[in-house]
Scaffold this motif. Sequence first.
Motif, PDB file in Angstrom:
ATOM      1  N   UNK A 167       6.441  -4.815   4.599  1.00  0.00           N
ATOM      2  CA  UNK A 167       5.984  -3.658   4.551  1.00  0.00           C
ATOM      3  C   UNK A 167       4.659  -3.451   3.778  1.00  0.00           C
ATOM      4  N   UNK A 168       3.810  -2.347   3.820  1.00  0.00           N
ATOM      5  CA  UNK A 168       2.646  -2.121   3.370  1.00  0.00           C
ATOM      6  C   UNK A 168       3.014  -2.126   1.798  1.00  0.00           C
ATOM      7  N   UNK A 169       3.767  -1.423   1.361  1.00  0.00           N
ATOM      8  CA  UNK A 169       3.968  -1.274  -0.142  1.00  0.00           C
ATOM      9  C   UNK A 169       4.105  -2.753  -0.880  1.00  0.00           C
ATOM     10  N   UNK A 170       5.027  -3.635  -0.058  1.00  0.00           N
ATOM     11  CA  UNK A 170       5.407  -5.186  -0.716  1.00  0.00           C
ATOM     12  C   UNK A 170       4.056  -5.826  -0.648  1.00  0.00           C
ATOM     13  N   UNK A 171       3.187  -5.792   0.505  1.00  0.00           N
ATOM     14  CA  UNK A 171       2.084  -6.491   0.614  1.00  0.00           C
ATOM     15  C   UNK A 171       1.147  -6.239  -0.320  1.00  0.00           C
ATOM     16  N   UNK A 172       1.023  -4.705  -0.761  1.00  0.00           N
ATOM     17  CA  UNK A 172      -0.303  -4.481  -1.763  1.00  0.00           C
ATOM     18  C   UNK A 172       0.487  -4.781  -3.247  1.00  0.00           C
ATOM     19  N   UNK A 173       1.595  -4.755  -3.211  1.00  0.00           N
ATOM     20  CA  UNK A 173       2.219  -5.462  -4.677  1.00  0.00           C
ATOM     21  C   UNK A 173       1.798  -6.868  -4.621  1.00  0.00           C
ATOM     22  N   UNK A 174       2.149  -7.667  -3.697  1.00  0.00           N
ATOM     23  CA  UNK A 174       1.895  -9.168  -3.609  1.00  0.00           C
ATOM     24  C   UNK A 174       0.358  -9.505  -4.102  1.00  0.00           C
ATOM     25  N   UNK A 175      -0.471  -8.774  -3.007  1.00  0.00           N
ATOM     26  CA  UNK A 175      -1.558  -9.047  -3.254  1.00  0.00           C
ATOM     27  C   UNK A 175      -2.170  -8.659  -4.592  1.00  0.00           C
ATOM     28  N   UNK A 176      -1.802  -7.445  -5.101  1.00  0.00           N
ATOM     29  CA  UNK A 176      -2.461  -6.949  -6.542  1.00  0.00           C
ATOM     30  C   UNK A 176      -1.975  -8.101  -7.502  1.00  0.00           C
ATOM     31  N   UNK A 177      -0.740  -8.807  -7.434  1.00  0.00           N
ATOM     32  CA  UNK A 177      -0.700  -9.591  -8.466  1.00  0.00           C
ATOM     33  C   UNK A 177      -1.284 -11.198  -8.227  1.00  0.00           C
ATOM     34  N   UNK A 178      -1.802 -11.094  -6.907  1.00  0.00           N
ATOM     35  CA  UNK A 178      -2.805 -12.522  -6.871  1.00  0.00           C
ATOM     36  C   UNK A 178      -4.225 -12.262  -6.827  1.00  0.00           C
ATOM     37  N   UNK A 181      -7.710  -9.880  -7.895  1.00  0.00           N
ATOM     38  CA  UNK A 181      -8.295  -8.900  -8.886  1.00  0.00           C
ATOM     39  C   UNK A 181      -8.873  -7.575  -8.209  1.00  0.00           C
ATOM     40  N   UNK A 182      -9.114  -7.832  -7.163  1.00  0.00           N
ATOM     41  CA  UNK A 182      -9.541  -6.727  -6.082  1.00  0.00           C
ATOM     42  C   UNK A 182      -8.959  -6.572  -4.897  1.00  0.00           C
ATOM     43  N   UNK A 183      -8.827  -5.527  -4.302  1.00  0.00           N
ATOM     44  CA  UNK A 183      -8.135  -5.397  -2.958  1.00  0.00           C
ATOM     45  C   UNK A 183      -9.177  -4.680  -1.965  1.00  0.00           C
ATOM     46  N   UNK A 184      -9.397  -5.244  -0.793  1.00  0.00           N
ATOM     47  CA  UNK A 184     -10.057  -4.619   0.100  1.00  0.00           C
ATOM     48  C   UNK A 184      -9.126  -3.816   1.099  1.00  0.00           C
ATOM     49  N   UNK A 185      -8.737  -2.705   1.460  1.00  0.00           N
ATOM     50  CA  UNK A 185      -8.157  -2.199   2.231  1.00  0.00           C
ATOM     51  C   UNK A 185      -8.622  -1.254   3.169  1.00  0.00           C
ATOM     52  N   UNK A 186      -8.059  -1.044   4.322  1.00  0.00           N
ATOM     53  CA  UNK A 186      -8.690  -0.062   5.123  1.00  0.00           C
ATOM     54  C   UNK A 186      -8.589   1.528   4.672  1.00  0.00           C
ATOM     55  N   UNK A 187      -9.437   2.049   5.104  1.00  0.00           N
ATOM     56  CA  UNK A 187      -9.355   3.637   4.658  1.00  0.00           C
ATOM     57  C   UNK A 187      -9.436   4.562   5.950  1.00  0.00           C
ATOM     58  N   UNK A 188      -9.317   4.076   6.981  1.00  0.00           N
ATOM     59  CA  UNK A 188      -9.286   4.991   8.222  1.00  0.00           C
ATOM     60  C   UNK A 188      -7.895   5.504   8.875  1.00  0.00           C
ATOM     61  N   UNK A 189      -6.964   5.361   8.235  1.00  0.00           N
ATOM     62  CA  UNK A 189      -5.682   5.653   8.739  1.00  0.00           C
ATOM     63  C   UNK A 189      -5.038   6.616   7.598  1.00  0.00           C
ATOM     64  N   UNK A 190      -4.390   7.766   8.144  1.00  0.00           N
ATOM     65  CA  UNK A 190      -3.792   8.578   7.081  1.00  0.00           C
ATOM     66  C   UNK A 190      -2.242   8.285   7.705  1.00  0.00           C
ATOM     67  N   UNK A 191      -1.432   8.325   6.704  1.00  0.00           N
ATOM     68  CA  UNK A 191       0.151   8.286   6.869  1.00  0.00           C
ATOM     69  C   UNK A 191       0.991   8.867   5.747  1.00  0.00           C
ATOM     70  N   UNK A 192       2.202   8.887   6.144  1.00  0.00           N
ATOM     71  CA  UNK A 192       3.038   9.527   5.079  1.00  0.00           C
ATOM     72  C   UNK A 192       4.099   8.422   4.815  1.00  0.00           C
ATOM     73  N   UNK A 193       4.026   7.631   3.903  1.00  0.00           N
ATOM     74  CA  UNK A 193       5.286   6.479   3.509  1.00  0.00           C
ATOM     75  C   UNK A 193       6.480   7.230   3.463  1.00  0.00           C
ATOM     76  N   UNK A 194       7.309   6.622   4.056  1.00  0.00           N
ATOM     77  CA  UNK A 194       8.705   6.910   4.143  1.00  0.00           C
ATOM     78  C   UNK A 194       9.557   5.900   3.228  1.00  0.00           C
ATOM     79  N   UNK A 195      10.372   6.267   2.330  1.00  0.00           N
ATOM     80  CA  UNK A 195      11.232   5.336   1.767  1.00  0.00           C
ATOM     81  C   UNK A 195      12.514   5.166   2.620  1.00  0.00           C
ATOM     82  N   UNK A 196      12.787   4.019   2.842  1.00  0.00           N
ATOM     83  CA  UNK A 196      13.905   3.657   3.970  1.00  0.00           C
ATOM     84  C   UNK A 196      15.071   4.457   3.273  1.00  0.00           C
ATOM     85  N   UNK A 197      15.414   3.980   1.968  1.00  0.00           N
ATOM     86  CA  UNK A 197      16.746   4.503   1.445  1.00  0.00           C
ATOM     87  C   UNK A 197      16.696   5.953   1.364  1.00  0.00           C
TER      88      UNK A 197
END
Length: 195
Positions: free
Chosen positions: A160-171, A173-189
Motif C-alpha cells: 500500500x502507499x503508506x508502506x511504500x512511502x515508509x520504505x522509500x523514506x528509509x532508503x 534522502x528525498x522522495x518524488x511523489x505525484x501531487x495530482x491526486x486527492x484521496x482519503x486514506x483508510x486504515x483497514x483495521x
Amino acid sequence: MNSVLVTGSKGQVGNELNELASEYQYNFLFTDRNSLDITNKQSIRNFIDMNNIDIIINCAAYTAVDKAESDKKQADAINHQSVKYLAQISKEKNIKLIHISTDYVFNGKNYKPYIESDFTAPSNIYGKSKLDGEKALQDINPKNSIIIRTSWIYSSFGSNFVKTMLRLGSEREELGVIFDQVGTPTYAKDLARTI
C-alpha cells in the motif's frame, strides 16, 4: 451463532477482519481464490449451503488498476459478475451482503471528498467493473445489502502507499511523489471494525 463468509481474506481488509474475528460472536469462514471461486455461481451456492452462511462480507476484488486495462475479462469477472452472483444468491437465501467498493467509480476530478449521491463516471476499466458490480447489487438485492466505498486502504498487510512511502523514506534522502491526486486514506483495521 451466525456464520459469516468473508471473501478476499488475503487482502488488507480481509486480513484485518481475520485479526479481529475472535472479538466477535460469529462463526467466520475466511476464503480466498484458492478456497472459493467467486466467479463460479455454483461454487458460491455450494459453499453457502454447506456452511449455513447468514452474512457475506465481500472483500474480494480485482485491484490491479493499471493491469485491468488489458485484462478486462478478469476484472469484470471478479468485480462485476461475481458480485452479481453474490447478490442473486444472497437474495434467494435472505443473506445479508456487505460489499466493499471503491472511489474509482468516480472520475477523480472533484478535488473534494465525494458523497454517495455524487455522479459516478469511472475513467478506467477497474472503476467501471466496480461500478457495474455495485449496479448489479443495487438492482438485485438493494434491501438486504450494503455497499461501502473506500479509498487508499493501508494496513500492515500487503502492499500500500503508506508502506511504500515508509520504505522509500528509509532508503532515500528525498522522495518524488505525484501531487495530482486527492484521496482519503483508510486504515483497514478501522474499516474492519466498522463492518
